[in-house]
Design a protein around this motif. Structure first.
Motif, PDB file in Angstrom:
ATOM      1  N   GLU A 109       0.872  -1.180   0.000  1.00 31.65           N
ATOM      2  CA  GLU A 109       0.000   0.000   0.000  1.00 31.65           C
ATOM      3  C   GLU A 109       0.905   1.226   0.000  1.00 31.65           C
ATOM      4  N   VAL A 110       0.687   2.153  -0.981  1.00 28.31           N
ATOM      5  CA  VAL A 110       1.514   3.356  -1.134  1.00 28.31           C
ATOM      6  C   VAL A 110       0.594   4.551  -1.280  1.00 28.31           C
ATOM      7  N   THR A 111       0.839   5.588  -0.475  1.00 31.74           N
ATOM      8  CA  THR A 111       0.091   6.849  -0.531  1.00 31.74           C
ATOM      9  C   THR A 111       1.097   7.982  -0.637  1.00 31.74           C
ATOM     10  N   ASP A 112       0.852   8.945  -1.584  1.00 31.70           N
ATOM     11  CA  ASP A 112       1.811  10.036  -1.754  1.00 31.70           C
ATOM     12  C   ASP A 112       1.449  11.218  -0.861  1.00 31.70           C
ATOM     13  N   GLY A 113       2.248  12.313  -1.006  1.00 31.15           N
ATOM     14  CA  GLY A 113       2.085  13.478  -0.141  1.00 31.15           C
ATOM     15  C   GLY A 113       0.768  14.196  -0.328  1.00 31.15           C
ATOM     16  N   GLU A 166       6.700  -9.562   9.725  1.00 32.00           N
ATOM     17  CA  GLU A 166       6.777  -9.465   8.270  1.00 32.00           C
ATOM     18  C   GLU A 166       6.222  -8.144   7.748  1.00 32.00           C
ATOM     19  N   LEU A 167       5.673  -7.331   8.633  1.00 32.95           N
ATOM     20  CA  LEU A 167       5.063  -6.059   8.236  1.00 32.95           C
ATOM     21  C   LEU A 167       6.079  -4.934   8.353  1.00 32.95           C
ATOM     22  N   ALA A 168       6.064  -4.007   7.397  1.00 34.00           N
ATOM     23  CA  ALA A 168       6.965  -2.850   7.409  1.00 34.00           C
ATOM     24  C   ALA A 168       6.151  -1.606   7.098  1.00 34.00           C
ATOM     25  N   ARG A 169       6.300  -0.602   7.949  1.00 31.91           N
ATOM     26  CA  ARG A 169       5.660   0.700   7.732  1.00 31.91           C
ATOM     27  C   ARG A 169       6.752   1.760   7.775  1.00 31.91           C
ATOM     28  N   PHE A 170       6.882   2.573   6.734  1.00 26.90           N
ATOM     29  CA  PHE A 170       7.917   3.589   6.686  1.00 26.90           C
ATOM     30  C   PHE A 170       7.517   4.676   5.704  1.00 26.90           C
ATOM     31  N   SER A 171       8.311   5.757   5.722  1.00 28.47           N
ATOM     32  CA  SER A 171       8.060   6.910   4.868  1.00 28.47           C
ATOM     33  C   SER A 171       9.260   7.122   3.954  1.00 28.47           C
ATOM     34  N   GLY A 173      15.359   5.434  -9.377  1.00 29.51           N
ATOM     35  CA  GLY A 173      16.438   4.688  -9.989  1.00 29.51           C
ATOM     36  C   GLY A 173      17.505   4.205  -9.041  1.00 29.51           C
ATOM     37  N   GLU A 174      17.419   4.546  -7.746  1.00 30.36           N
ATOM     38  CA  GLU A 174      18.410   4.147  -6.766  1.00 30.36           C
ATOM     39  C   GLU A 174      17.798   3.126  -5.811  1.00 30.36           C
ATOM     40  N   PRO A 175      18.530   2.041  -5.471  1.00 32.33           N
ATOM     41  CA  PRO A 175      17.995   1.065  -4.507  1.00 32.33           C
ATOM     42  C   PRO A 175      17.741   1.730  -3.157  1.00 32.33           C
ATOM     43  N   TYR A 176      16.632   1.362  -2.546  1.00 35.93           N
ATOM     44  CA  TYR A 176      16.233   1.933  -1.259  1.00 35.93           C
ATOM     45  C   TYR A 176      16.151   0.806  -0.227  1.00 35.93           C
ATOM     46  N   ALA A 177      16.907   0.946   0.849  1.00 35.95           N
ATOM     47  CA  ALA A 177      16.915  -0.054   1.920  1.00 35.95           C
ATOM     48  C   ALA A 177      15.792   0.255   2.905  1.00 35.95           C
ATOM     49  N   ILE A 178      14.921  -0.723   3.138  1.00 43.48           N
ATOM     50  CA  ILE A 178      13.820  -0.543   4.089  1.00 43.48           C
ATOM     51  C   ILE A 178      14.419  -0.431   5.488  1.00 43.48           C
ATOM     52  N   PRO A 179      14.098   0.631   6.247  1.00 44.80           N
ATOM     53  CA  PRO A 179      14.696   0.800   7.585  1.00 44.80           C
ATOM     54  C   PRO A 179      14.358  -0.382   8.482  1.00 44.80           C
ATOM     55  N   ALA A 180      15.377  -0.821   9.260  1.00 44.91           N
ATOM     56  CA  ALA A 180      15.158  -1.932  10.174  1.00 44.91           C
ATOM     57  C   ALA A 180      14.166  -1.567  11.272  1.00 44.91           C
ATOM     58  N   THR A 181      14.144  -0.281  11.656  1.00 47.74           N
ATOM     59  CA  THR A 181      13.214   0.151  12.715  1.00 47.74           C
ATOM     60  C   THR A 181      11.772   0.160  12.244  1.00 47.74           C
ATOM     61  N   ALA A 182      11.566   0.098  10.922  1.00 46.04           N
ATOM     62  CA  ALA A 182      10.202   0.132  10.393  1.00 46.04           C
ATOM     63  C   ALA A 182       9.569  -1.254  10.324  1.00 46.04           C
ATOM     64  N   ARG A 183      10.339  -2.306  10.594  1.00 50.25           N
ATOM     65  CA  ARG A 183       9.833  -3.659  10.452  1.00 50.25           C
ATOM     66  C   ARG A 183       9.194  -4.138  11.754  1.00 50.25           C
ATOM     67  N   GLN A 184       8.095  -4.817  11.628  1.00 41.32           N
ATOM     68  CA  GLN A 184       7.431  -5.498  12.732  1.00 41.32           C
ATOM     69  C   GLN A 184       6.960  -6.841  12.204  1.00 41.32           C
ATOM     70  N   VAL A 188       4.413   4.101   3.029  1.00 38.67           N
ATOM     71  CA  VAL A 188       4.486   2.773   2.444  1.00 38.67           C
ATOM     72  C   VAL A 188       4.202   1.736   3.524  1.00 38.67           C
ATOM     73  N   VAL A 189       3.344   0.762   3.191  1.00 37.00           N
ATOM     74  CA  VAL A 189       3.058  -0.386   4.059  1.00 37.00           C
ATOM     75  C   VAL A 189       3.279  -1.636   3.223  1.00 37.00           C
ATOM     76  N   LEU A 190       4.132  -2.556   3.733  1.00 45.04           N
ATOM     77  CA  LEU A 190       4.458  -3.773   3.010  1.00 45.04           C
ATOM     78  C   LEU A 190       4.211  -4.979   3.904  1.00 45.04           C
ATOM     79  N   GLY A 191       3.528  -5.999   3.369  1.00 40.63           N
ATOM     80  CA  GLY A 191       3.432  -7.294   4.006  1.00 40.63           C
ATOM     81  C   GLY A 191       4.421  -8.240   3.348  1.00 40.63           C
ATOM     82  N   ASN A 192       5.005  -9.142   4.165  1.00 44.74           N
ATOM     83  CA  ASN A 192       6.071 -10.014   3.656  1.00 44.74           C
ATOM     84  C   ASN A 192       7.176  -9.161   3.049  1.00 44.74           C
TER      85      ASN A 192
END
Length: 313
Positions: free
Chosen positions: A245-249, A302-307, A289-300, A275-279
């Protein structure tokens, strides 16, 4: 008679009935491995209440189906069960419908030409304002504009001869001699008296600089066009079935739903993105165009919530 003796009849061993539900299968496998919910919760990093909901077939308390299947996959693999059998039982028992993945509407910069026009207009406006400022700073005036003096009533100036007339008056004479004029009337003074509204010569006008219209400095701060915000692309690559799930500004939802394994999708919008990601371990994200590392603090689990693109970055 021996055949009718019940004691001589063969004894058929009773086999345990197979579990009827998915929860019974999970609970039986856990007890057979002598494990507790707390031990599995710590090992799998899944809350104990979620595992308990699986064993009690309360799938609706876990959330969307993608989370249920993700927990079920980890739980079954840890207990040595066939994940395909577990999923088959789940589909028979569940009343939750899988979320249909709707094709996301790709945000295109269809107004790129308009944005380019805005930028060019802003540049031209800035150059015009800068030129006016330099011209005014170097002493430029608007002397060519109509003066306010031209619209007002004409100013009359008495002729110099008329102004000097009192100085030529002779001394007072006796009353009996008043009938004889002592001084002949001056022709120029008489003409000035007959035409009092005649304008004075142009050489006697006040300094024209005094009537110069003031130059008003233009402040171009309010005239500048706002800088358009360029949409930023986010590309998601799903190695396994994953929820996203992705929502913009602007609050517009760019992506929502379950994504199949192997899918790649690109969305565009104005930052920051929520951004909300399952699994989330099976998702790769690329920003502009640049790889983005999901923050470790955003993970719970298998769920990840971050901005992405927020002020904190």
């Amino acid at each position: 008679m021996a055949d009718s003796d019940p004691l001589s009849a063969p004894v058929v061993p009773t086999l345990p009935l197979p579990p009827q539900t998915l929860g019974q299968m999970l609970r039986g496998a856990r007890l057979a491995n002598d494990l507790t919910l707390e031990q599995l919760s710590t090992e799998l990093r899944i809350e104990a209440k979620q595992l308990n909901a699986l064993e009690e077939n309360r799938f609706e308390q876990i959330g969307v189906p993608v989370f249920v299947k993700g927990y079920l996959k980890q739980y079954g693999q840890r207990l040595g069960l066939d994940v395909r059998d577990l999923l088959a039982l789940y589909y028979k028992q569940t009343t939750l419908a899988d979320v249909q993945v709707q094709p996301s509407r790709t945000i295109k910069l269809h107004d790129e030409r308009q944005i380019t026009s805005w930028i060019l207009a802003a540049i031209v406006l800035v150059l015009v304002i800068a030129g006016l400022a330099v011209w005014w700073w170097n002493g430029g005036t608007f002397a060519a504009l109509p003066s306010t003096r031209e619209t007002s009533a004409p100013v009359t100036t008495p002729a110099p001869e008329a102004a000097e007339a009192p100085a030529r008056t002779t001394a007072p004479q006796p009353l009996e001699q008043l009938t004889v004029p002592a001084v002949a009337p001056d022709a120029s003074a008489a003409e000035a008296a007959a035409n009092p509204a005649t304008d004075a010569p142009a050489s006697r006008d006040p300094d024209p600089v005094a009537f110069t219209a003031p130059v008003e400095q233009v402040d171009g701060g309010d005239d500048e066009q706002p800088t358009p915000v360029v949409a930023i692309p986010l590309e998601f690559s799903f190695a396994e079935e994953s929820w996203a799930e992705v929502t913009d500004g602007r609050g517009e939802r760019l992506l929502y739903g379950l994504n199949a394994a192997g899918r790649r999708v690109t969305v565009r919008g104005e930052p920051p993105f929520a951004v909300v990601l399952g699994n989330s371990d099976a998702v790769q994200l690329t920003v502009a165009g640049e790889p983005y590392a999901i923050p470790a603090t955003a993970r719970q689990d298998e769920l990840a919530r971050f901005s992405v693109g927020g002020a904190e970055e």
